[in-house]
Design an enzyme around this catalytic site. Structure first.
Site, short mmCIF file in Angstrom:
data_model
loop_
_atom_site.label_atom_id
_atom_site.label_comp_id
_atom_site.label_asym_id
_atom_site.label_seq_id
_atom_site.Cartn_x
_atom_site.Cartn_y
_atom_site.Cartn_z
N PRO A 1 -21.24 -1.29 -1.58
CA PRO A 1 -22.56 -0.82 -1.16
C PRO A 1 -23.64 -1.86 -1.40
O PRO A 1 -23.63 -2.53 -2.43
CB PRO A 1 -22.81 0.43 -2.01
CG PRO A 1 -21.63 0.61 -2.86
CD PRO A 1 -20.67 -0.50 -2.64
N GLU A 2 -24.55 -2.01 -0.45
CA GLU A 2 -25.67 -2.94 -0.58
C GLU A 2 -26.95 -2.13 -0.76
O GLU A 2 -26.89 -0.92 -0.91
CB GLU A 2 -25.72 -3.84 0.66
CG GLU A 2 -24.40 -4.59 0.90
CD GLU A 2 -24.41 -5.49 2.14
OE1 GLU A 2 -25.49 -5.99 2.50
OE2 GLU A 2 -23.35 -5.68 2.73
N LYS B 1 -28.62 -3.89 -6.60
CA LYS B 1 -27.55 -2.95 -6.26
C LYS B 1 -27.20 -2.05 -7.45
O LYS B 1 -26.15 -1.41 -7.47
CB LYS B 1 -26.31 -3.72 -5.81
CG LYS B 1 -26.51 -4.59 -4.57
CD LYS B 1 -25.22 -5.29 -4.19
CE LYS B 1 -25.48 -6.45 -3.25
NZ LYS B 1 -24.27 -7.28 -3.09
N HIS C 1 -9.02 10.09 -9.39
CA HIS C 1 -9.82 8.86 -9.51
C HIS C 1 -11.22 9.10 -10.10
O HIS C 1 -12.03 8.19 -10.12
CB HIS C 1 -9.93 8.15 -8.16
CG HIS C 1 -8.60 7.66 -7.67
ND1 HIS C 1 -8.04 8.08 -6.49
CD2 HIS C 1 -7.69 6.84 -8.24
CE1 HIS C 1 -6.86 7.51 -6.34
NE2 HIS C 1 -6.62 6.74 -7.39
N ARG D 1 -10.77 1.82 -7.64
CA ARG D 1 -10.30 0.53 -8.17
C ARG D 1 -10.88 0.19 -9.55
O ARG D 1 -10.48 -0.80 -10.15
CB ARG D 1 -10.62 -0.57 -7.14
CG ARG D 1 -9.83 -0.30 -5.83
CD ARG D 1 -10.10 -1.33 -4.77
NE ARG D 1 -9.61 -2.65 -5.13
CZ ARG D 1 -9.77 -3.73 -4.37
NH1 ARG D 1 -10.41 -3.63 -3.22
NH2 ARG D 1 -9.30 -4.90 -4.76
N ARG E 1 -15.86 -15.21 1.82
CA ARG E 1 -16.28 -13.99 2.48
C ARG E 1 -16.34 -14.25 3.98
O ARG E 1 -16.63 -15.36 4.42
CB ARG E 1 -17.69 -13.56 2.02
CG ARG E 1 -17.94 -13.59 0.53
CD ARG E 1 -17.30 -12.43 -0.19
NE ARG E 1 -17.71 -11.14 0.34
CZ ARG E 1 -18.79 -10.46 -0.07
NH1 ARG E 1 -19.58 -10.97 -0.97
NH2 ARG E 1 -19.06 -9.28 0.44
#
Ligand SMILES: [Zn+2]
Length: 277
Positions: free
Chosen positions: A2-3, A59, A96, A115, A266
């Site tokens: 997410p940005e 962020k 999770h 993760r 990237r």
């Protein structure tokens, strides 16, 4: 990951659900997200705390409590929040979920992270917040202007795309929006940062603000994992002109195909016609 627009959306959602609510207890289901405390310290820190405000810086999500304690969380790759009203462990438990904040009236907030790259740190009032050192100026800050950007970049030979991803240069921009901003202003992603003139920095700043604002309005971009609260997806992916559009016709010039290159490990997407070298 997410940005800025996605984290901003989550902060606004969290505010709506949590403001004024009290944490009765916390279940630490995994200790890996805890970055500056152990399990018992974290539980003690949160118990009986009332949420005052949830905001975003860069962020990061800043959870402020009435007591002025702060909890700072970074979602990284796959972190997200789930709000349950009421929470029923029989129905709502998922493997999770890493942290479970139990509130009054059987409500609960779960931090879910497949993760487990997400991080949480806690700060008592009047302590030094380390996260502030990792984030540069906010793109919407009135103190930011093209001359400052040009000055900060004057010795930076790195490609402009990489500099836009540097959180200490401008906070909140990630891979998706960096590609979109450069396409919108017609600058090649590999252009050395130090070579942009004042007019180009003006364009960078104006388009950064415009694109981020529009993306916030759309509740962010959902490509893989990102969801706001209540599993609401963003819709800015419909407006993307280059990101993830490899081999598609450029929507601006309509004659050239979007290509993908690698920069600093990237993917960068751009139009070689609209963004010449
Ligand atoms: Zn084009």
């Amino acid at each position: 990951m997410p940005e800025l627009p996605e984290v901003e959306t989550i902060a606004r959602d969290l505010n709506q659900f949590l403001r004024g609510k009290v944490v009765q207890n916390v279940n630490v289901l995994h200790t890996k997200p805890l970055s500056n405390c152990n399990e018992s310290e974290f539980i003690q820190f949160c118990q009986q705390e009332k949420f005052k405000n949830i905001t975003r810086a860069g962020k990061y999500l800043f959870f402020e409590f009435e007591s002025e304690k702060k909890m700072i969380l970074h979602l990284r790759m796959t972190g997200k929040f789930q709000f349950f009203s009421p929470y029923d462990p029989e129905v709502n438990f998922e493997k999770h979920q890493r942290l479970l904040f139990l509130l009054k009236n059987q409500e609960a907030l779960a931090f879910h992270d497949v993760r487990i790259f997400g991080t949480v740190s806690i700060y008592y009032p009047h302590t030094n917040i380390l996260e502030y050192k990792k984030i540069g100026p906010e793109p919407f800050s009135s103190e930011l202007n093209p001359a400052i950007l040009k000055e900060q970049a004057k010795n930076r030979k790195v490609p402009i795309k990489n500099l836009l991803l540097d959180q200490k240069f401008i906070a909140g921009i990630g891979n998706i929006y960096a590609c979109e901003i450069l396409h919108a202003i017609g600058i090649h992603p590999a252009k050395p940062s130090s070579s942009l003139n004042l007019e180009e920095w003006q364009k960078v700043l104006t388009k950064t603000r415009e694109i981020l604002k529009e993306a916030i309005r759309a509740r962010g971009t959902t490509i893989n994992d990102y969801r706001g609260l209540a599993e609401k997806k963003g819709s800015y992916q419909k407006h993307l002109k280059v990101y993830n559009q490899e081999n598609q016709s450029c929507p601006t010039c309509k004659t050239t195909k979007i290509i993908r290159i690698k920069q600093a490990q990237r993917s960068t997407f751009f139009c070689p016609a609209c963004q010449p070298e």
